[in-house]
Design a protein around this motif. Sequence first.
Motif, mmCIF file in Angstrom:
data_model
loop_
_atom_site.group_PDB
_atom_site.id
_atom_site.type_symbol
_atom_site.label_atom_id
_atom_site.label_comp_id
_atom_site.label_asym_id
_atom_site.label_seq_id
_atom_site.Cartn_x
_atom_site.Cartn_y
_atom_site.Cartn_z
ATOM 1 N N ILE A 75 0.901 -1.355 -0.029
ATOM 2 C CA ILE A 75 -0.087 0.296 0.183
ATOM 3 C C ILE A 75 0.708 1.172 -0.001
ATOM 4 O O ILE A 75 0.752 2.353 -1.011
ATOM 5 C CB ILE A 75 -1.092 0.181 1.455
ATOM 6 N N TRP A 88 -8.472 2.603 -1.875
ATOM 7 C CA TRP A 88 -8.495 0.950 -1.246
ATOM 8 C C TRP A 88 -9.205 0.419 -1.139
ATOM 9 O O TRP A 88 -10.068 1.279 -0.513
ATOM 10 C CB TRP A 88 -7.021 1.366 -0.418
ATOM 11 N N MET A 109 -11.832 5.481 1.502
ATOM 12 C CA MET A 109 -11.703 4.208 1.253
ATOM 13 C C MET A 109 -12.860 3.588 1.092
ATOM 14 O O MET A 109 -13.186 4.259 1.318
ATOM 15 C CB MET A 109 -10.494 3.702 1.821
ATOM 16 N N ALA A 138 -8.079 0.499 -5.694
ATOM 17 C CA ALA A 138 -7.241 -0.621 -5.504
ATOM 18 C C ALA A 138 -7.261 -1.742 -4.948
ATOM 19 O O ALA A 138 -7.643 -1.997 -3.900
ATOM 20 C CB ALA A 138 -5.643 0.119 -4.816
#
Length: 225
Positions: A75, A88, A109, A138
């Motif tokens: 990350i 993410w 996120m 992601a």
Amino acid sequence: MILSKIKAVYFAVEFIISVILVIIFMWLFPKKNRRIRQIWAKSQRLFGFYSIKVTGEFRDEANMILINHQSMLDIVVLEEIHPKNLCWIAKKQIDDLPIIGNIIKLPKMISVERENKHSLVKLVKDAEDRVNNGRVLAIFPEGTRSQTHTLLPFKGGAKIVANKLNLKVQPIVLVGSDIMDVKNFSFKNGEIKVFCLDLVDTSDKDWLENTRAKMQEILDKERAS
């Protein structure tokens, strides 16, 4: 071995303090959260004494990246070097943590409650919102960190989201991020290699399995070199 454990202690303390500082700065300057995260990620490379080598390029049209998962450094590395604002997709357990959970909430996120059958519906809805706002999703398709050099089976969530939203998917392979070893509590100096693969042909019904095979091929080649 002793030095790697001493470094692990040093980095763990520094990492926790820096995450708290990042949360504070993102709260104070919400419009700058991407830049704050990027500066933080770069500082971790300096504090961690590791280097990064990128092969290939991040495709501008990609709005989802799939990454193999070896450590938390995956990350950190991508937060530093990816040119776009990553979103993410993380486990809800992180979101629920006191204070630290804000590292998920403040930059918007996406948290996923895997045991909840309705979580996938929310995931697709949230993913569409982030993509429409210029974010790049992601995802660790393995769902958790692999403890070996063999990729774990890929979960189907990434495929469902990509197909429903007609996303452009780019696989990213990281090699060497396991210099940070939580299980054995050690941290070594080293080079982290990032391989940016070609966009995936999502018209192929087996595209997720084929992508896993291509990513594994890179890992096997690097291990043999």
